[in-house]
Design a protein around this motif. Structure first.
Motif, mmCIF file in Angstrom:
data_model
loop_
_atom_site.group_PDB
_atom_site.id
_atom_site.type_symbol
_atom_site.label_atom_id
_atom_site.label_comp_id
_atom_site.label_asym_id
_atom_site.label_seq_id
_atom_site.Cartn_x
_atom_site.Cartn_y
_atom_site.Cartn_z
ATOM 1 N N HIS A 164 59.421 79.242 27.299
ATOM 2 C CA HIS A 164 58.840 80.248 28.191
ATOM 3 C C HIS A 164 58.468 81.510 27.415
ATOM 4 O O HIS A 164 57.388 82.062 27.551
ATOM 5 C CB HIS A 164 59.862 80.579 29.297
ATOM 6 N N ARG A 165 59.386 81.911 26.558
ATOM 7 C CA ARG A 165 59.160 83.111 25.759
ATOM 8 C C ARG A 165 57.983 82.915 24.805
ATOM 9 O O ARG A 165 57.114 83.777 24.666
ATOM 10 C CB ARG A 165 60.420 83.438 24.963
ATOM 11 N N ASN A 202 51.550 75.638 31.252
ATOM 12 C CA ASN A 202 52.461 76.283 32.181
ATOM 13 C C ASN A 202 53.004 75.276 33.207
ATOM 14 O O ASN A 202 54.201 75.257 33.504
ATOM 15 C CB ASN A 202 51.727 77.419 32.893
ATOM 16 N N TRP A 233 55.407 72.908 31.569
ATOM 17 C CA TRP A 233 56.693 73.579 31.417
ATOM 18 C C TRP A 233 57.423 73.629 32.757
ATOM 19 O O TRP A 233 58.624 73.364 32.852
ATOM 20 C CB TRP A 233 56.464 74.985 30.865
ATOM 21 N N GLN A 253 62.128 89.595 27.253
ATOM 22 C CA GLN A 253 62.197 88.434 28.124
ATOM 23 C C GLN A 253 63.326 88.569 29.149
ATOM 24 O O GLN A 253 63.155 88.223 30.318
ATOM 25 C CB GLN A 253 62.390 87.166 27.299
ATOM 26 N N TYR A 257 58.240 82.020 41.756
ATOM 27 C CA TYR A 257 59.050 80.934 41.213
ATOM 28 C C TYR A 257 59.692 80.091 42.314
ATOM 29 O O TYR A 257 59.790 78.871 42.203
ATOM 30 C CB TYR A 257 60.122 81.486 40.261
ATOM 31 N N LEU A 313 66.113 80.155 36.235
ATOM 32 C CA LEU A 313 65.398 80.622 35.048
ATOM 33 C C LEU A 313 66.015 81.916 34.527
ATOM 34 O O LEU A 313 66.156 82.113 33.317
ATOM 35 C CB LEU A 313 63.919 80.835 35.389
#
Lengths: 252, 252
Positions: free
Chosen positions: A196-197, A167, A170, A212, A229, A240
């Motif tokens: 992410h998905r 995570n 990413w 999503q 975020y 995002l």
DNA sequence: CTCCTGCCTGCCGTTACGTGAGAGTCAACT
DNA sequence: AGTTGACTCTCACGTAACGGCAGGCAGGAG
């Protein structure tokens, strides 16, 4: 043509007991019996059974089905309309529940504490009178509640470390891209949206593009998710959000 | 704080009997009793009840809820994932049923005969082995079937005359527009698409734009519906299809 | 002291069958 | 003809999640 209970059961996909039951309550009695007392169903009986199963599948209680089928004056179209309404309501309710459960899963993933109100959100019919301020505070976050929430994430330690690492990796990459000025709908950023998905799918739950984009909307609509975020990098939530939508559209 | 059954029932939106039941099966026993034997619930009990109702609403059987709550090693996230899958399946099933019922309503409106196979379409889980060609013919269209289908439309005679008149009037007007060369997305034609929707809503069932576009797709996808419109005028099916979509988009 | 409301425990009813129990039936194989 | 195995019959109780009632205390208001 005549059929035994077993044959009818097989072809109609029900159990023998079910046919016995329908006979008992007079919903579907076979047109005849053999000398030994065996039930004999003919084609007309099968027709009726088909009708019965049809209405049953639509959620009518058996008693009502009896009435519908036996009353020649009854209006089948009206029943269909009514059933359509019922189904629509149930559908909506289910959709809400799916949304609520996705919300809960996402929250537990991010270790965000749900308010008791939100945990009750899944009940569509909250009587406002029953949920006055006083009552609401009763459901507040006690130790027991917080503990049950802490338990909500139960991967093995190693798993959590990997999840965290993936995570964060990413996160670093998308923040870098955003900082570099790459537009949210550029291929690299959309690839990260895709990642992410897949990250969610691999570790938490099967996440479709539709779901999503729903999450992306939530990241903007719910301030706690936004904060999550924005805390990583200012503007990341919106960035995002856009990337996820762009990616979902391009993959459709 | 301590509460009586009645108070708990009120605030939680359940009946007293339900609380008695939960006590009986050991799902939620009050933490104490008064000297007179009255149940006394405290805040921890309310917490637990909240959890119980949460899982109940998600469709878990009570026994399973007991296990989930009482087992500290159980993984709530896993339960949520599982329940999410179950809900998704049910949702899909319901959606199919709604579609099927809309199909049936539309068909009965147009007096189109459904094949027995289609009437069974609402059952998602038809075992192919059970539905071999031989078995399928058994469900064929006998007199009884056709009669039940004829009954499917049960407005009064006057109603039917009005419906027919309105429908034919609408038909004449859209055919005239098509013949005049008006594009399907022109305002006048879209108005007729809107009228089509309201006609259905008034006489048959509440028809949203979403449902109407679904119908429009069906008019092209199912040859029997196509035939119905092509019979009125060549090209009408596609023309109406386009008009309905254009109208739906412009009203969104 | 009476009245009203709330609470208790038992227990039967509900829906749509599931699951045997004990016994008779049918068709096939020896 | 006898036997086997699959099928059928009729009771009849069990299930899930309570609803609803009976008969009997408990507690506070007037």
């Amino acid at each position: 043509m005549a059929y035994t209970v077993g044959q009818v059961a097989k072809v109609a996909g029900v159990t023998v007991r079910t046919l016995h039951h329908y006979d008992e309550i007079g919903l579907l009695s076979p047109s005849g019996r053999t000398s030994a007392g065996y039930r004999r169903y003919d084609d007309a009986d099968l027709q009726r059974l088909q009708l019965v199963l049809y209405y049953r599948e639509l959620g009518f209680p058996l008693e009502e089905i009896t009435a519908i089928i036996d009353d020649p004056a009854a209006d089948p179209a009206a029943h269909l309309r009514r059933q359509h309404e019922l189904l629509t309501v149930r559908l909506k309710r289910l959709q809400e529940m799916v949304t609520a459960i996705e919300f809960a899963m996402e929250a537990s993933k991010m270790n965000i504490q749900l308010t008791p109100e939100e945990r009750f959100e899944v009940f569509g019919d909250v009587d406002p009178e029953q949920h006055e301020a006083e009552a609401e505070r009763r459901w507040g976050d006690t130790d027991a509640y917080r503990e049950s929430n802490r338990r909500a994430s139960r991967y093995g330690k190693d798993d959590w470390l990997r999840i965290k690492a993936e995570n964060e990796d990413w996160g670093r990459r998308i923040v870098a891209l955003m900082a570099s000025g790459a537009p949210a709908d550029s291929p690299e950023v959309m690839d990260l949206a895709e990642e992410h998905r897949q990250l969610i799918s691999r570790w938490f739950y099967e996440c479709s593009y539709e779901m999503q984009t729903g999450l992306a909307d939530m990241y903007l609509a719910d301030e706690r998710f936004t904060a999550y975020y924005e805390n990583i990098a200012a503007g990341l939530a919106a960035y995002l959000h856009e990337a996820i939508h762009a990616n979902a559209i391009s993959r459709a």
